[in-house]
Design a protein around this motif. Structure first.
Motif, PDB file in Angstrom:
ATOM      1  N   ASP A   1       0.847  -1.188   0.000  1.00  0.00           N
ATOM      2  CA  ASP A   1       0.000   0.000   0.000  1.00  0.00           C
ATOM      3  C   ASP A   1       0.881   1.235   0.000  1.00  0.00           C
ATOM      4  OD1 ASP A   1      -2.530  -1.118  -0.086  1.00  0.00           O
ATOM      5  OD2 ASP A   1      -2.499  -1.557   2.055  1.00  0.00           O
ATOM      6  N   VAL A   2       0.591   2.143  -0.916  1.00  0.00           N
ATOM      7  CA  VAL A   2       1.413   3.351  -1.019  1.00  0.00           C
ATOM      8  C   VAL A   2       0.597   4.585  -0.645  1.00  0.00           C
ATOM      9  CG1 VAL A   2       2.844   4.756  -2.553  1.00  0.00           C
ATOM     10  CG2 VAL A   2       2.745   2.272  -2.865  1.00  0.00           C
ATOM     11  N   ILE A   3       1.134   5.358   0.262  1.00  0.00           N
ATOM     12  CA  ILE A   3       0.518   6.642   0.616  1.00  0.00           C
ATOM     13  C   ILE A   3       1.438   7.740   0.084  1.00  0.00           C
ATOM     14  CG2 ILE A   3      -0.152   8.179   2.501  1.00  0.00           C
ATOM     15  CD1 ILE A   3      -0.687   5.689   4.208  1.00  0.00           C
ATOM     16  N   ILE A   4       0.864   8.672  -0.655  1.00  0.00           N
ATOM     17  CA  ILE A   4       1.655   9.734  -1.267  1.00  0.00           C
ATOM     18  C   ILE A   4       1.548  11.028  -0.446  1.00  0.00           C
ATOM     19  CG2 ILE A   4       1.850  11.213  -3.318  1.00  0.00           C
ATOM     20  CD1 ILE A   4       2.804   8.526  -4.045  1.00  0.00           C
ATOM     21  N   MET A   5       2.706  11.663  -0.241  1.00  0.00           N
ATOM     22  CA  MET A   5       2.712  12.959   0.446  1.00  0.00           C
ATOM     23  C   MET A   5       2.824  14.045  -0.615  1.00  0.00           C
ATOM     24  SD  MET A   5       5.289  12.083   3.603  1.00  0.00           S
ATOM     25  CE  MET A   5       6.630  11.338   2.697  1.00  0.00           C
ATOM     26  N   THR A   6       1.826  14.921  -0.688  1.00  0.00           N
ATOM     27  CA  THR A   6       1.879  15.973  -1.706  1.00  0.00           C
ATOM     28  C   THR A   6       1.912  17.341  -1.058  1.00  0.00           C
ATOM     29  OG1 THR A   6      -0.503  16.149  -1.798  1.00  0.00           O
ATOM     30  CG2 THR A   6       0.511  14.637  -3.350  1.00  0.00           C
ATOM     31  N   ALA A   7       2.408  18.302  -1.817  1.00  0.00           N
ATOM     32  CA  ALA A   7       2.420  19.670  -1.315  1.00  0.00           C
ATOM     33  C   ALA A   7       0.994  20.161  -1.187  1.00  0.00           C
ATOM     34  CB  ALA A   7       3.195  20.560  -2.274  1.00  0.00           C
ATOM     35  N   TYR A   8       0.772  21.017  -0.216  1.00  0.00           N
ATOM     36  CA  TYR A   8      -0.554  21.561  -0.002  1.00  0.00           C
ATOM     37  C   TYR A   8      -1.047  22.226  -1.294  1.00  0.00           C
ATOM     38  CZ  TYR A   8      -4.294  24.457   1.725  1.00  0.00           C
ATOM     39  OH  TYR A   8      -5.509  25.042   1.905  1.00  0.00           O
ATOM     40  N   GLY A   9      -2.256  21.909  -1.713  1.00  0.00           N
ATOM     41  CA  GLY A   9      -2.808  22.592  -2.877  1.00  0.00           C
ATOM     42  C   GLY A   9      -2.630  21.847  -4.184  1.00  0.00           C
ATOM     43  N   SER A  10      -1.764  20.836  -4.237  1.00  0.00           N
ATOM     44  CA  SER A  10      -1.603  20.143  -5.517  1.00  0.00           C
ATOM     45  C   SER A  10      -2.483  18.894  -5.557  1.00  0.00           C
ATOM     46  CB  SER A  10      -0.141  19.783  -5.763  1.00  0.00           C
ATOM     47  OG  SER A  10       0.293  18.880  -4.785  1.00  0.00           O
TER      48      SER A  10
ATOM     49  N   TYR B   1      -3.593   9.681   0.271  1.00  0.00           N
ATOM     50  CA  TYR B   1      -2.578  10.725   0.165  1.00  0.00           C
ATOM     51  C   TYR B   1      -2.725  11.653   1.351  1.00  0.00           C
ATOM     52  CZ  TYR B   1      -6.273  13.891  -1.271  1.00  0.00           C
ATOM     53  OH  TYR B   1      -7.408  14.651  -1.298  1.00  0.00           O
ATOM     54  N   ILE B   2      -1.658  12.325   1.658  1.00  0.00           N
ATOM     55  CA  ILE B   2      -1.695  13.260   2.778  1.00  0.00           C
ATOM     56  C   ILE B   2      -0.962  14.523   2.325  1.00  0.00           C
ATOM     57  CG2 ILE B   2       0.401  12.246   3.815  1.00  0.00           C
ATOM     58  CD1 ILE B   2      -0.956  12.798   6.572  1.00  0.00           C
ATOM     59  N   THR B   3      -1.486  15.679   2.708  1.00  0.00           N
ATOM     60  CA  THR B   3      -0.863  16.918   2.234  1.00  0.00           C
ATOM     61  C   THR B   3       0.150  17.441   3.238  1.00  0.00           C
ATOM     62  OG1 THR B   3      -2.829  18.028   3.032  1.00  0.00           O
ATOM     63  CG2 THR B   3      -2.667  17.733   0.676  1.00  0.00           C
ATOM     64  N   LYS B   4       1.151  18.103   2.679  1.00  0.00           N
ATOM     65  CA  LYS B   4       2.193  18.711   3.506  1.00  0.00           C
ATOM     66  C   LYS B   4       1.783  20.120   3.862  1.00  0.00           C
ATOM     67  CE  LYS B   4       6.239  16.289   1.802  1.00  0.00           C
ATOM     68  NZ  LYS B   4       7.556  16.475   1.208  1.00  0.00           N
ATOM     69  N   PRO B   5       2.180  20.676   4.980  1.00  0.00           N
ATOM     70  CA  PRO B   5       2.936  20.029   6.048  1.00  0.00           C
ATOM     71  C   PRO B   5       2.150  18.884   6.703  1.00  0.00           C
ATOM     72  CG  PRO B   5       2.104  22.162   6.755  1.00  0.00           C
ATOM     73  CD  PRO B   5       1.816  22.060   5.298  1.00  0.00           C
ATOM     74  N   ILE B   6       2.851  17.830   6.999  1.00  0.00           N
ATOM     75  CA  ILE B   6       2.202  16.624   7.509  1.00  0.00           C
ATOM     76  C   ILE B   6       1.629  16.849   8.908  1.00  0.00           C
ATOM     77  CG2 ILE B   6       2.561  14.197   8.099  1.00  0.00           C
ATOM     78  CD1 ILE B   6       3.075  14.558   5.211  1.00  0.00           C
ATOM     79  N   ASP B   7       0.350  16.553   9.026  1.00  0.00           N
ATOM     80  CA  ASP B   7      -0.298  16.559  10.332  1.00  0.00           C
ATOM     81  C   ASP B   7      -0.088  15.153  10.914  1.00  0.00           C
ATOM     82  OD1 ASP B   7      -2.127  16.058  12.334  1.00  0.00           O
ATOM     83  OD2 ASP B   7      -3.758  17.195  11.399  1.00  0.00           O
ATOM     84  N   LEU B   8       0.735  15.065  11.946  1.00  0.00           N
ATOM     85  CA  LEU B   8       1.136  13.745  12.454  1.00  0.00           C
ATOM     86  C   LEU B   8      -0.045  12.923  12.966  1.00  0.00           C
ATOM     87  CD1 LEU B   8       4.544  14.543  14.175  1.00  0.00           C
ATOM     88  CD2 LEU B   8       4.124  13.422  11.979  1.00  0.00           C
ATOM     89  N   HIS B   9      -1.014  13.621  13.555  1.00  0.00           N
ATOM     90  CA  HIS B   9      -2.177  12.884  14.049  1.00  0.00           C
ATOM     91  C   HIS B   9      -2.925  12.245  12.878  1.00  0.00           C
ATOM     92  CE1 HIS B   9      -5.647  11.713  16.339  1.00  0.00           C
ATOM     93  NE2 HIS B   9      -6.423  12.335  15.476  1.00  0.00           N
ATOM     94  N   GLN B  10      -3.082  13.038  11.818  1.00  0.00           N
ATOM     95  CA  GLN B  10      -3.777  12.525  10.632  1.00  0.00           C
ATOM     96  C   GLN B  10      -3.013  11.337  10.040  1.00  0.00           C
ATOM     97  OE1 GLN B  10      -4.174  15.321   7.419  1.00  0.00           O
ATOM     98  NE2 GLN B  10      -5.468  13.953   6.244  1.00  0.00           N
TER      99      GLN B  10
END
Ligand SMILES: Nc1ncnc2c1ncn2[C@@H]1O[C@H](COP(=O)(O)OP(=O)(O)OP(=O)(O)O)[C@@H](O)[C@H]1O
Ligand SMILES: [Mg+2]
Length: 452
Positions: free
Chosen positions: A76-85, A100-109
């Motif tokens: 399973d791949v989770i992608i970290m993307t810049a906020y807004g993209s 996917y999760i947006t940066k800055p990474i919210d650690l709780h999320q």
């Protein structure tokens, strides 16, 4: 906990901070600042989740995703993307990223996301095991599941019940979506807490929001006191979101946030209320098509569809018809103070052949009518509603026909129109209503098919 997570990120500080956080949570963590090196690691070791940056030197996160999936589709791949993209995130999801999760990474999320992903993984592999087992481990009283399709539905429902995973139940009208949602709840550890249903088709956008989340006094005209929403009523239990395909986009965003953050705000308040509610959603719409048409948010769809349960239409599982007759005849005869032992062979034959566009609900109504009309101890053909025994040629045509997909669709459409016209006593306005189309549309179809 012996789950392994590989973090791929070219920024050293970020990489260390995320890896450190995940290690503290008890996972086995591997790090790589180079996508190519990450591929090597994934080749040599068993990895559950890859958490990858989107923009990296040499290879983008999406390219890495493709290579990983080719190597091992189970990763399973989770992608970290810049906020807004959001486009890049959407692209990644299409290519098989689990989230996917947006940066800055919210650690709780991030923590919640990893937890969900692993939970789902366990479920998926259990489901695969289950398919090989024939034994019925979970029995749900009063739910007919003679057909293998339906017993599979119950198996998944039984397995998923013990988790908190969000469940999306799809199926035509009357197939038993709400029944299965309740079954999931009552087989779950939440069974002593409330099962609360909300029908999204019945409420306007504004009402739906306050129905779900509640509102503060004075938040809109008519809000003369504070009111709890369904989320609060369902606390600790299960919230059944029915007709989820009817939810307007603006409320989809809000529900998405609840699923991600496990908290919400009442209408007219900025105070965030924590919630512990298990979501089971249902729809008879094709959500994937709605996503394609921009009518349903893709991210919300993925959040809902953690475990999918598809209930096949009754005409695709005719083995269930005989036991459904037994169940309903017994129940309804008792309610009506009648003694009825069963149905004649001929009547049974008609019931087996009819297409049941309204599925189990229609079936139940037909038994109801027949029990009322029945003058003996056995229901005979004449006791059945006309549409069930007069439509034979059309129905058989539909059921047995081979041919192209389009031909089948046309035949099905025709049989639905005939059924609706019967039901409506040949009043076209009423038939159009039953079919959910306009009267002009119906007249056009009648002409097209040369029906009168
Ligand atoms: N497998 C089954 N065994 C026994 N009863 C069933 C079964 N499936 C459905 N029913 C009954 O059929 C009726 C319709 O089921 P339900 O309301 O759950 O359907 P639904 O899919 O939610 O329909 P809709 O899309 O119209 O809301 C209910 O009375 C339910 O108890
Ligand atoms: Mg329903």
């Amino acid at each position: 906990m012996d789950h392994t997570i590989l973090v791929v990120e070219d920024e050293k500080v970020q990489l260390d901070s995320i890896a450190g956080f995940l290690t503290k949570l008890g996972y086995r963590v591997l790090k790589s600042s180079l996508p190519v090196a990450a591929l090597d690691m994934a080749r040599d070791q068993a990895i559950d989740i890859v958490l990858s940056d989107f923009k990296m030197p040499g290879m983008t996160g999406v390219e890495l995703l493709g290579a990983l999936k080719q190597m091992n589709p189970e990763i399973d791949v989770i992608i970290m993307t810049a906020y807004g993209s959001v486009e890049s995130a959407t692209e990644a999801m299409k290519l098989g990223a689990i989230d996917y999760i947006t940066k800055p990474i919210d650690l709780h999320q991030l923590k919640v996301m990893i937890h969900h992903t692993l939970e789902r993984k366990v479920l998926v592999s259990e489901n695969q095991l289950l398919r090989q087992q024939l034994s019925e481990r979970f029995s749900f009283d009063g739910i007919v599941s003679q057909s293998s399709a339906m017993s599979q539905v119950l198996n998944i429902a039984g397995r998923v019940a013990s988790s908190n995973a969000t469940v999306l139940i799809t199926g035509e009208t009357g197939t038993g979506k709400e029944l299965i949602a309740q079954a999931v709840h009552f087989a779950s550890p939440r069974r002593d807490k409330p099962f609360v249903a909300v029908n999204c088709a019945a409420l306007s956008e504004h009402l739906l929001e306050s129905e779900l989340f509640g509102h503060e006094k004075g938040s809109f005209t008519g809000a003369d006191r504070q009111r709890k929403g369904r989320f609060e009523t369902a606390e600790g239990g299960t919230l059944f979101i029915d007709e989820v395909g009817e939810i307007p986009l603006s409320i989809q965003v809000k529900l998405l946030r609840v699923l991600q953050e496990k908290s919400f705000e009442r209408v007219g308040s900025s105070l965030s209320v924590a919630t512990n509610v298990r979501i089971v959603a249902a729809t008879n719409r094709d959500l994937e098509a709605m996503v394609r048409d921009g009518k349903f948010r893709e991210d919300f769809y993925y959040r809902l569809n953690v475990v999918a349960i598809r209930i096949p239409p009754l005409r695709e599982r005719r083995e269930d018809i005989a036991p459904l007759v037994d169940l309903f005849v017994q129940r309804i005869a008792a309610e009506n103070g009648k003694r009825i032992t069963g149905v004649s062979r001929e009547a049974m034959d008609k019931l087996m052949k009819y297409a049941w566009p309204g599925n189990v609900r229609e079936f139940e109504n037909v038994v109801q009518q027949s029990v009322v009309l029945c003058r003996n101890e056995i229901i005979i053909t004449e006791d059945l509603p006309l549409r069930v025994h007069e439509l034979h040629s059309e129905q058989e045509f539909f059921v047995t026909m081979t041919g192209t997909f389009l031909e089948k669709v046309k035949a099905y459409e025709k049989s639905l129109i005939v059924a609706a016209l019967h039901e409506a006593g040949n009043v076209q306005t009423r038939a159009a209503e039953l079919l959910g189309i306009g009267e002009r549309h119906l007249r056009y179809k009648l002409k097209k098919y040369g029906m009168k």
